[in-house]
Write a protein that holds these residues in place. Sequence first.
Motif: not given
Length: 199
Positions: A166-190
């Motif tokens: 439902s988060c992805g559905n809301f974003w695509l229909h009410c916010v933007d036509s592309s899903l968000p993709a926040l970038s991690c820091t380069n040293n994120c251990s995960m």
Amino acid sequence: MAIEPSLLDTCTDHLKKCLKNIHKVIQKANEILCSISQPSVCSEVLLSSQGVDYISGVVEVYRVCKRMEAGMKTFSIDCEKLQHVLWDIELAWNNLQAFLSMCPSVLQKLPSPSALECEVEEVTRDSSLCFQRCCGVCLLETLQKKEEPESEVSMLHFAGRSYHPSCGNFWLHCVDSSLPALSCTNNCSMCVPLKAELS
């Protein structure tokens, strides 16, 4: 766990964009119901199959807001402009519930306030926020067991990112036509092992 300062502004803009659109959806529902002058007509609309589906959709939008609020708490994102939008959403939601009180059978079908809250569990990872493992919209890693109706639904995966349906559905229909993709820091251990895997 707090987000590194270099990512905080990006996260804040992302959250504000989504929360403002959540407010618009709930406010629009208020305007629609407010425009119906006769309580009997309002009840008839709310009890119709289209009315029930519409209100159910608005409830799911509000649920996304509560997830986002929990994601903010988990990662210590606390800024005045986000709190202001959250306040506006709560006010609009309370007004909507007041309209729905004209039709008790619909009001009774709404989830209880406790069912809409997301419990914030302590994060024990020793890394900075890993966006690869969190929902790209609300920043929560998983849904809580008590949360309905998605508690048994797996996260959706797209372009190496995860989203609650439902988060992805809301974003695509009410916010933007592309899903968000926040970038991690380069040293994120995960993410370092994941990035190595993908390269």
